[in-house]
Design an enzyme around this catalytic site. Sequence first.
Site, short mmCIF file in Angstrom:
data_model
loop_
_atom_site.label_atom_id
_atom_site.label_comp_id
_atom_site.label_asym_id
_atom_site.label_seq_id
_atom_site.Cartn_x
_atom_site.Cartn_y
_atom_site.Cartn_z
N ASP A 9 -9.24 1.98 6.99
CA ASP A 9 -7.90 1.57 6.12
C ASP A 9 -7.74 2.43 5.14
O ASP A 9 -8.77 3.02 4.72
CB ASP A 9 -7.96 0.15 5.95
CG ASP A 9 -6.86 -0.26 5.09
OD1 ASP A 9 -5.58 0.15 5.47
OD2 ASP A 9 -6.81 -0.75 4.11
N LEU A 10 -6.61 2.89 4.56
CA LEU A 10 -6.62 3.84 3.68
C LEU A 10 -6.34 3.28 2.21
O LEU A 10 -7.18 3.23 1.44
CB LEU A 10 -5.17 4.74 4.02
CG LEU A 10 -4.84 5.87 2.99
CD1 LEU A 10 -5.84 6.96 2.82
CD2 LEU A 10 -3.63 6.29 3.25
N ASP A 11 -5.27 2.39 2.23
CA ASP A 11 -4.51 1.77 0.73
C ASP A 11 -5.90 0.60 0.43
O ASP A 11 -6.12 -0.35 1.25
CB ASP A 11 -3.38 1.03 0.88
CG ASP A 11 -2.21 1.89 1.02
OD1 ASP A 11 -2.19 3.18 0.56
OD2 ASP A 11 -1.39 1.91 1.96
N THR A 17 -4.14 2.71 -4.01
CA THR A 17 -2.67 2.90 -3.94
C THR A 17 -1.85 1.78 -4.37
O THR A 17 -0.61 1.61 -4.82
CB THR A 17 -2.00 3.51 -2.66
OG1 THR A 17 -2.81 2.92 -1.69
CG2 THR A 17 -2.10 5.15 -2.66
N LYS A 45 -0.79 -6.84 0.32
CA LYS A 45 -1.86 -6.36 0.82
C LYS A 45 -1.92 -5.96 2.40
O LYS A 45 -2.12 -7.23 2.87
CB LYS A 45 -3.21 -6.55 0.24
CG LYS A 45 -3.66 -6.11 -1.20
CD LYS A 45 -5.06 -6.14 -1.15
CE LYS A 45 -5.72 -5.82 -2.75
NZ LYS A 45 -6.89 -6.27 -3.05
N GLY A 46 -1.85 -4.93 2.74
CA GLY A 46 -2.01 -4.87 4.33
C GLY A 46 -0.59 -5.24 5.09
O GLY A 46 -0.71 -5.15 6.29
N ARG A 49 5.91 -2.72 5.04
CA ARG A 49 7.11 -2.23 4.02
C ARG A 49 8.37 -3.57 4.18
O ARG A 49 8.64 -4.13 3.12
CB ARG A 49 7.67 -1.22 4.27
CG ARG A 49 8.31 -0.60 2.93
CD ARG A 49 8.98 0.58 3.06
NE ARG A 49 8.10 1.76 3.42
CZ ARG A 49 8.48 3.01 4.13
NH1 ARG A 49 9.64 3.13 4.11
NH2 ARG A 49 7.52 3.82 4.33
N SER A 114 -3.99 2.73 9.17
CA SER A 114 -3.14 2.39 8.01
C SER A 114 -1.95 1.79 8.59
O SER A 114 -1.22 2.96 9.15
CB SER A 114 -3.45 3.61 7.12
OG SER A 114 -2.39 3.33 6.19
N ALA A 115 -1.37 0.92 7.86
CA ALA A 115 0.07 0.62 8.27
C ALA A 115 1.02 1.52 7.61
O ALA A 115 1.97 1.46 7.86
CB ALA A 115 0.30 -0.81 7.80
N SER A 116 0.52 2.33 6.67
CA SER A 116 1.49 3.04 5.88
C SER A 116 1.92 4.21 6.44
O SER A 116 1.45 4.88 7.31
CB SER A 116 0.57 3.61 4.70
OG SER A 116 1.47 4.45 3.68
N ASN A 118 3.33 6.69 4.78
CA ASN A 118 3.28 7.63 3.71
C ASN A 118 1.72 8.33 3.82
O ASN A 118 1.21 8.96 3.13
CB ASN A 118 3.35 7.17 2.51
CG ASN A 118 4.97 6.78 2.11
OD1 ASN A 118 5.65 7.59 2.36
ND2 ASN A 118 5.18 5.47 1.94
N LYS A 145 -0.70 -5.17 11.77
CA LYS A 145 -1.89 -6.24 11.64
C LYS A 145 -1.33 -7.51 11.24
O LYS A 145 -0.49 -7.70 10.62
CB LYS A 145 -2.88 -5.64 10.29
CG LYS A 145 -3.42 -4.05 10.68
CD LYS A 145 -3.89 -3.43 9.21
CE LYS A 145 -4.15 -2.07 9.40
NZ LYS A 145 -4.79 -1.45 8.21
N GLU A 169 -12.18 -2.53 6.13
CA GLU A 169 -10.77 -2.92 5.81
C GLU A 169 -10.61 -3.86 4.39
O GLU A 169 -11.76 -4.69 4.23
CB GLU A 169 -10.32 -4.07 6.79
CG GLU A 169 -9.21 -3.48 7.67
CD GLU A 169 -7.78 -3.35 6.94
OE1 GLU A 169 -7.65 -3.74 5.72
OE2 GLU A 169 -6.94 -2.89 7.49
N ASP A 170 -9.67 -3.78 3.53
CA ASP A 170 -9.61 -4.55 2.37
C ASP A 170 -8.76 -6.10 2.51
O ASP A 170 -8.74 -6.69 1.49
CB ASP A 170 -9.43 -3.60 1.15
CG ASP A 170 -7.94 -3.50 1.17
OD1 ASP A 170 -7.20 -3.01 2.29
OD2 ASP A 170 -7.25 -3.43 0.11
C1 BG6 Z 1 -0.46 -1.00 3.79
C2 BG6 Z 1 -0.60 -1.53 2.33
O1 BG6 Z 1 -1.53 -0.28 3.99
O2 BG6 Z 1 0.72 -0.17 3.95
C3 BG6 Z 1 0.81 -2.17 2.08
O3 BG6 Z 1 -1.59 -2.45 1.95
C4 BG6 Z 1 2.20 -1.40 2.44
O4 BG6 Z 1 0.95 -2.72 0.78
C5 BG6 Z 1 1.92 -0.78 3.92
O5 BG6 Z 1 3.26 -2.40 2.22
C6 BG6 Z 1 3.08 0.01 4.13
O6 BG6 Z 1 3.16 1.01 3.43
P1 BG6 Z 1 4.21 2.00 3.19
O7 BG6 Z 1 3.75 3.35 2.56
O8 BG6 Z 1 4.86 2.58 4.53
O9 BG6 Z 1 5.38 1.49 2.68
MG MG Z 2 -5.58 -1.72 2.74
#
Ligand code: BG6
Ligand code: MG
Length: 221
Positions: A9-11, A17, A45-46, A49, A114-116, A118, A145, A169-170
Amino acid sequence: MKLKGCIFDLDGVIVDTARYHFMAWKRLADQLKIHFTEDNNERLKGVSRMDSLDIILEIGDMRLSEELRKEYANLKNRWYIEYVSRMTPDEILPGSLEFINELKGVGIKVAIGSASKNTSLILERVGMNNLFDAIADGNTITRAKPDPEIFLTAAKMLGIEPERCAVFEDAVAGVQAALNAGMICIGVGSHNILTEAHSVISGLNMINLKKLEKIAKISGL
Ligand code: BG6
Ligand code: MG
């Protein structure tokens, strides 16, 4: 060693972050006159958005149209991008680079799960954009997730069977996603929170290949 791949996982695992997410959500909450604290932030967390925004609206007992929800989520993301665009390699969490390079040195494949949305920007900012063999992120998947989709996608990209992968994973939802994918899961954080993980470490500076082999063996791999 039967373990062939590690998915991170990234964040909160590779980079911290969570504080930038908090700063951006807090800025939005203030604008909406919603009292949002660092404790509340733990719940995000996790979480995706849009789901994060819904939690904040729930805290403020506020209901918004679909259009406004999208607008506010975009606004938060613009602020978040502003913050993460200033990140530097110094913000890589201790032990991450050393451990990933140790794995690569013995031929274990490494991926991000990662769910992000970004993910690429953050990896680029901290100088890790060429480090991973595969990247599965919020742009790759449709189910959040604890659905296992993100980790199954990462394993597929690596060309490795899920049961030969370990996840770091955190977030509680992330640990559940890893277990739902049939993978070994190492929680990164607190034992009290990540109770379902096969093993829990406080950070990637607390693990090495030898310890991972031991965890894999005890977990039945
Ligand atoms: C997860 C974070 O990795 O990504 C969440 O733990 C975040 O807090 C999610 O909301 C989505 O991220 P992003 O960057 O696409 O808004
Ligand atoms: Mg995380």
